[in-house]
Design a protein around this motif. Structure first.
Motif, short mmCIF file in Angstrom:
data_model
loop_
_atom_site.label_atom_id
_atom_site.label_comp_id
_atom_site.label_asym_id
_atom_site.label_seq_id
_atom_site.Cartn_x
_atom_site.Cartn_y
_atom_site.Cartn_z
N ASP A 187 -92.52 42.59 24.29
CA ASP A 187 -91.33 42.43 23.46
C ASP A 187 -91.72 42.59 21.99
OD1 ASP A 187 -88.72 41.97 22.80
OD2 ASP A 187 -88.61 39.97 23.67
N ASP A 188 -90.72 42.60 21.12
CA ASP A 188 -90.96 42.67 19.69
C ASP A 188 -91.11 41.26 19.11
OD1 ASP A 188 -90.68 45.52 19.53
OD2 ASP A 188 -88.52 45.22 19.79
N LEU A 189 -91.70 41.17 17.94
CA LEU A 189 -91.80 39.90 17.23
C LEU A 189 -90.47 39.65 16.54
CD1 LEU A 189 -93.59 37.52 16.27
CD2 LEU A 189 -94.17 38.92 14.28
N LYS A 190 -89.61 38.89 17.20
CA LYS A 190 -88.27 38.65 16.68
C LYS A 190 -88.16 37.34 15.93
CE LYS A 190 -86.18 41.27 20.46
NZ LYS A 190 -85.34 41.19 21.67
N THR A 191 -89.04 36.39 16.26
CA THR A 191 -88.96 35.05 15.69
C THR A 191 -90.33 34.59 15.22
OG1 THR A 191 -87.07 34.42 17.06
CG2 THR A 191 -88.39 32.63 16.17
N LEU A 192 -90.37 34.04 14.02
CA LEU A 192 -91.60 33.43 13.49
C LEU A 192 -91.29 32.01 13.10
CD1 LEU A 192 -94.57 33.78 12.61
CD2 LEU A 192 -93.72 34.46 10.36
N ASN A 231 -85.46 36.10 12.93
CA ASN A 231 -85.35 34.65 12.77
C ASN A 231 -86.63 34.11 12.14
OD1 ASN A 231 -82.83 34.63 14.21
ND2 ASN A 231 -84.01 34.80 16.11
N ILE A 232 -86.51 33.49 10.98
CA ILE A 232 -87.68 33.02 10.24
C ILE A 232 -87.55 31.54 9.93
CG2 ILE A 232 -89.08 33.31 8.17
CD1 ILE A 232 -88.00 36.21 8.01
N TRP A 233 -88.44 30.74 10.50
CA TRP A 233 -88.57 29.32 10.15
C TRP A 233 -89.91 29.14 9.46
CZ3 TRP A 233 -86.12 30.41 14.85
CH2 TRP A 233 -84.93 29.73 15.12
#
Length: 337
Positions: free
Chosen positions: A58-63, A91-93
Motif C-alpha cells: 500500500d501507499d504511505l497514507k498516514t503518518l 493524514n498527518i499527526w
C-alpha cells in the motif's frame, strides 16, 4: 522496539498493478539521501511506517508520530517526500513533535510539502510550540491558492494567541473544505474573536465542529462569538468550555446564548462546562431547548443541581444528530454581519 500506539497505518490492499506507482518503494532511497546531506539521524517511526506500508503493498497514507523529533528531523522527512514528489500522504499527526522550535522551522518544511502534494485531509499539530510565525505558514498554505482538501485541522495546546489567529485567518477566512477546527488551549482572547467571526461569516465556510475550550474569551468574547452564530446555518457542534465567562449585568451573555439557542437551526451540541453559569442560567437554556428541538446534547458546569441535569438528559435523550446540508454559493463573498 517501536511502540505500536505511535504508528497508524493504512491497510487497504488489492490494488491493480496498473493503478500503482512506484513512489512508495522509493521513499527510503530519497530519505536516506536527504538525511545524509543534512547530517540528520534517521527517524525510526517514519522508517517503520514506510516499511509497513510497503509490506502491506500500500501507499504511505498516514503518518502518526507522538514524540519530539524537532525541526531538523521534520525537514529530512518532508524534503525527501518533496524531492520524490510524493502524493499519497493525506493524514498527518505530529503531536508533541517540537516543530515550533527554531522559529517554527518544522512547520515551514511541513507546509512546503503540503503545498506541493496538495493532498492533505487531516492535520493534527497538537502541542508543538507553534506561535504566530508557524500560523503564517499554516494560514498561507490553507488559502485557496493551493487547493488543499483539508477536512480537519487541530492546533490544540499551542501558544497561538491573537497574532497567530490573525495569521491563520488570512487563509481560513476563504477556506471552503475544513469541517473541523480545533483551537483548544491556544491563548485566544477577546481580540481573537473578530478573526473567528471573519472565518464563520464567510458564506462558503463549511466548518461543522468548532472547539475553543480552555481559552480566555470571557463575557465580551463569548457575546461577540454568539452574535456571529445567530445566522450560521452549518455549524453542528460548539465547545466553549473553560472560557472564563458567565452571568453578568453589564454584558447580556446569557441572553445572547438563549437567542442563539432559539434562532440557530444547525448547532446540535453545546459544551459550556467549566464556566460561571449557575442554576438560573441553565434553566433558561433548558427552556430554550425544550421549545426548539434542535439541540441533542447540552454540556453544563458540574455545580448545577441534579434535578436540572436530569431534566436536560430527559429532554435530549431521544433526539438524534442530523447532518446539516448547506447549499454552496456560486460567488465567494462574505455575508453581512
Amino acid at each position: 522496539m517501536i511502540n505500536d500506539c505511535n504508528i497508524i497505518f493504512s491497510r487497504k490492499k488489492g490494488k491493480n498493478k496498473e493503478d500503482q506507482d512506484e513512489s512508495t518503494s522509493q521513499i527510503m532511497k530519497f530519505y536516506n539521501r536527504k538525511i545524509s546531506s543534512l547530517g540528520v539521524a534517521s527517524n525510526k517511526i517514519f522508517v517503520a511506517a514506510v516499511a509497513q506500508a510497503i509490506e502491506n503493498q500500500d501507499d504511505l497514507k498516514t503518518l502518526h508520530i507522538i514524540e519530539e523529533i524537532g525541526p531538523n528531523a521534520a525537514r529530512g522527512i518532508f524534503e525527501a517526500l518533496m524531492d520524490l514528489n510524493y502524493k499519497h500522504l493525506v493524514n498527518i499527526w505530529l503531536i508533541k513533535a517540537g516543530l515550533g522550535q527554531n522559529n517554527n522551522d518544522g512547520i515551514k518544511y511541513l507546509t512546503l510539502f503540503m503545498q506541493k502534494a496538495q493532498n492533505t485531509k487531516l492535520l493534527d499539530l497538537t502541542e508543538n510550540e507553534i506561535n504566530f510565525v508557524g500560523c503564517q505558514y499554516i494560514g498561507y498554505t490553507l488559502s485557496p491558492a493551493f487547493k488543499i482538501p483539508i477536512l480537519e485541522l487541530t492546533l490544540d495546546y499551542n501558544p497561538i494567541g491573537c497574532d497567530g489567529m490573525r495569521e491563520l485567518t488570512k487563509g481560513l477566512e476563504l477556506n471552503t473544505s475544513i469541517r473541523k477546527l480545533s483551537l483548544n488551549y491556544c491563548n485566544l482572547d477577546l481580540e481573537s474573536v473578530k478573526y473567528l467571526q471573519d472565518i464563520l461569516s464567510f458564506i462558503d465556510c463549511d466548518i461543522r465542529y468548532l472547539n475553543l475550550e480552555g481559552n480566555f474569551l470571557r463575557n465580551q468574547g463569548i457575546y461577540q462569538l454568539f452574535r456571529s452564530l445567530e445566522t450560521n446555518g452549518w455549524l453542528e457542534e460548539l465547545n466553549v468550555a473553560n472560557n472564563q465567562f458567565g452571568e453578568a449585568e453589564d454584558i447580556p451573555v446569557v441572553e445572547k446564548i438563549c437567542e442563539v439557542l432559539t434562532k440557530n437551526n444547525s448547532i446540535q451540541v453545546y459544551d459550556f462546562r467549566g464556566n460561571a453559569l449557575y442554576d438560573d442560567s441553565i434553566k433558561k437554556f433548558l427552556d430554550c431547548i425544550k421549545m426548539y428541538k434542535v439541540v441533542c446534547r447540552l454540556e453544563v458546569p458540574f455545580q448545577i443541581q441534579n434535578a436540572i441535569l436530569e431534566e436536560i438528559k430527559k429532554v435530549t435523550k431521544k433526539r438524534k444528530r442530523k447532518k446539516n446540508k448547506k447549499k454552496k454559493s456560486k460567488k465567494k463573498k462574505k455575508s453581512k454581519k
